[in-house]
Design an enzyme around this catalytic site. Structure first.
Site, PDB file in Angstrom:
ATOM      1  N   LYS A   1       0.819  -1.213   0.000  1.00 37.77           N
ATOM      2  CA  LYS A   1       0.000   0.000   0.000  1.00 37.77           C
ATOM      3  C   LYS A   1       0.862   1.277   0.000  1.00 37.77           C
ATOM      4  O   LYS A   1       2.083   1.209   0.128  1.00 37.77           O
ATOM      5  CB  LYS A   1      -0.947  -0.023   1.202  1.00 37.77           C
ATOM      6  CG  LYS A   1      -1.977  -1.149   1.140  1.00 37.77           C
ATOM      7  CD  LYS A   1      -2.871  -1.031  -0.086  1.00 37.77           C
ATOM      8  CE  LYS A   1      -4.054  -1.978  -0.069  1.00 37.77           C
ATOM      9  NZ  LYS A   1      -3.719  -3.411  -0.219  1.00 37.77           N
TER      10      LYS A   1
HETATM   11  C1  LIG Z   1     -10.208  -2.119  -1.820  1.00 44.25           C
HETATM   12  C2  LIG Z   1      -9.655  -2.901  -0.672  1.00 44.25           C
HETATM   13  N1  LIG Z   1     -10.410  -3.065   0.416  1.00 44.25           N
HETATM   14  C3  LIG Z   1      -9.960  -3.738   1.499  1.00 44.25           C
HETATM   15  C4  LIG Z   1      -8.706  -4.291   1.532  1.00 44.25           C
HETATM   16  C5  LIG Z   1      -8.294  -5.110   2.712  1.00 44.25           C
HETATM   17  O1  LIG Z   1      -7.153  -4.705   3.348  1.00 44.25           O
HETATM   18  P1  LIG Z   1      -6.177  -5.761   4.076  1.00 44.25           P
HETATM   19  O2  LIG Z   1      -5.464  -6.504   3.029  1.00 44.25           O
HETATM   20  O3  LIG Z   1      -5.280  -4.884   4.903  1.00 44.25           O
HETATM   21  O4  LIG Z   1      -7.041  -6.627   4.938  1.00 44.25           O
HETATM   22  C6  LIG Z   1      -7.865  -4.117   0.430  1.00 44.25           C
HETATM   23  C7  LIG Z   1      -6.511  -4.654   0.493  1.00 44.25           C
HETATM   24  O5  LIG Z   1      -5.785  -5.132  -0.108  1.00 44.25           O
HETATM   25  C8  LIG Z   1      -8.345  -3.423  -0.707  1.00 44.25           C
HETATM   26  O6  LIG Z   1      -7.589  -3.287  -1.816  1.00 44.25           O
END
Ligand SMILES: Cc1ncc(COP(=O)(O)O)c(C=O)c1O
Length: 368
Positions: A184
């Site tokens: 990210k």
């Molecule tokens: C659009 C979106 N929502 C939610 C998430 C979830 O985040 P995490 O991977 O930290 O659980 C991501 C992550 O990759 C994402 O791209």
């Protein structure tokens, strides 16, 4: 030239190493410690909201936001068809139903007109996703939400620092949700954040995040909560990254600029959009291949892989996933999903590498 150019990689400097080392040495290795409070305070200031709450990842942040808003079985929550699966899954965890709607061709984010058509008596919330770093059209979304009395949870997992009409995403709905996964804009390894201006909502989310423990009576839990906390070690990394966020976003924008310079004149290829009201942080460099090119997205990806260039396909439509399959075809989402791919976007890329990637793409296309 590197033998393998990854799709993404974090930028770790001495600042990150110093803060994490300090956190380890302090002994505050779990979810208490000053890096947590400082990271939350500075993140809230950066986004322009009153409150920020760290979580264990972006998915738990989404789930926590939904349970805080009392989304439950029998409810419906509108999500874009084109997104990462966590957006829809978090809704499913509450036993509510995610309702997928199409995205816009010029932002790739949820289409406000399609939201209206999908609203039923069961609808409780909308989750716009700021896809690949581009903000969704929040004024239009908020207008629909207000008209029908719905909550808006911004999924800003991919868009730290992106702006909609000069305001940062994550400050424009009832709640904002971020991810700090390793690829990210800024990272804590794994991690997430909830942002809001609503004190009650913040307090309730904090309570549920910490096993719903009564703050005045330790180990008394009046309801079922969660352990969705971030560690002080992760927050130390996050704080160092946050202090560098302007530099990291500038680099993302520079990288997109290089791709534009070397690919921009190529017929049949579309790069990331940026509406006039938007500041896109270009989390992932995207290209969409038009039909006339005579090569499929997957063929291009395979040929780039042979050259050591890492890519990823766009997300598949949520409505195609076995657990959400609704049998309906949504044209914009499906078209983008079939033809879109992400190119190396890591902030450690240099201009020569981007030029080489673009020349490799051009050579492949010339020979098809
Ligand atoms: C659009 C979106 N929502 C939610 C998430 C979830 O985040 P995490 O991977 O930290 O659980 C991501 C992550 O990759 C994402 O791209």
């Amino acid at each position: 030239m590197r033998k393998f150019i990854p799709i993404a990689e974090p930028s770790i400097t001495q600042r990150e190493i110093n803060y994490v080392t300090d956190a380890v040495k302090s002994g505050w290795v779990s979810s208490l410690g000053h890096y947590i409070t400082e990271f939350e305070k500075k993140f809230a200031e950066y986004i322009g909201v009153k409150y920020a709450l760290t979580t264990s990842n972006g998915t738990t942040a989404l789930h926590l936001a939904l349970v805080t808003l009392k989304i439950k079985e029998g409810d419906e929550v509108i999500v874009p068809d084109l997104t990462f699966v966590a957006t829809a899954n978090a809704v499913a965890y509450t036993r509510a139903k995610p309702i997928m709607v199409d995205v816009e061709p010029d932002t790739w984010c949820i289409n406000p007109n399609c939201i209206k058509k999908a609203i039923s008596k069961k609808t409780k919330a909308i989750i716009p996703v700021h896809l690949y770093g581009h903000p969704a059209d929040m004024d239009e979304i908020n207008k629909v939400a207000k008209e029908y009395g719905l909550y808006v949870i911004e999924d800003a997992a991919e868009a730290h620092g992106a702006e909609y009409k000069d305001k940062k995403v994550g400050s424009l709905g009832d709640v904002g949700v971020f991810s700090f996964y390793g690829n990210k804009i800024i990272t804590t390894g794994e991690g997430g954040m909830i942002t809001t201006n609503d004190e009650k909502l913040y307090q309730r989310a904090k309570f549920l995040r910490d096993h719903a423990m009564n703050p005045e009576k330790r180990y008394w839990h009046p309801e079922i909560g969660y352990n969705y906390r971030m560690t002080n070690l992760q927050a130390a990394l996050g704080l160092a990254q946050l202090e560098r966020i302007d530099e990291l976003i500038e680099k993302k924008r520079q990288i997109l600029g290089w791709y534009k310079e070397f690919l921009g004149d190529l017929e049949g290829i579309r790069l990331n959009p940026e509406k006039e009201w938007a500041k896109n942080v270009f989390w992932m460099v995207c290209i969409v291949l038009e039909k006339e090119l005579g090569i499929s997205r997957d063929e291009l990806m395979a040929k780039l892989k042979e050259k050591g260039i890492d890519t990823r396909p766009f997300f598949y439509p949520m409505s195609q996933m076995p657990m959400y399959n609704s049998g309906e075809v949504r044209s914009v989402t499906y078209n983008l999903s079939e033809r879109g791919l992400n190119l190396p976007s890591g902030v450690n890329l240099n201009k020569d590498e981007v030029q080489w990637i673009c020349e490799t793409i051009k050579t492949i296309l010339k020979h098809t």
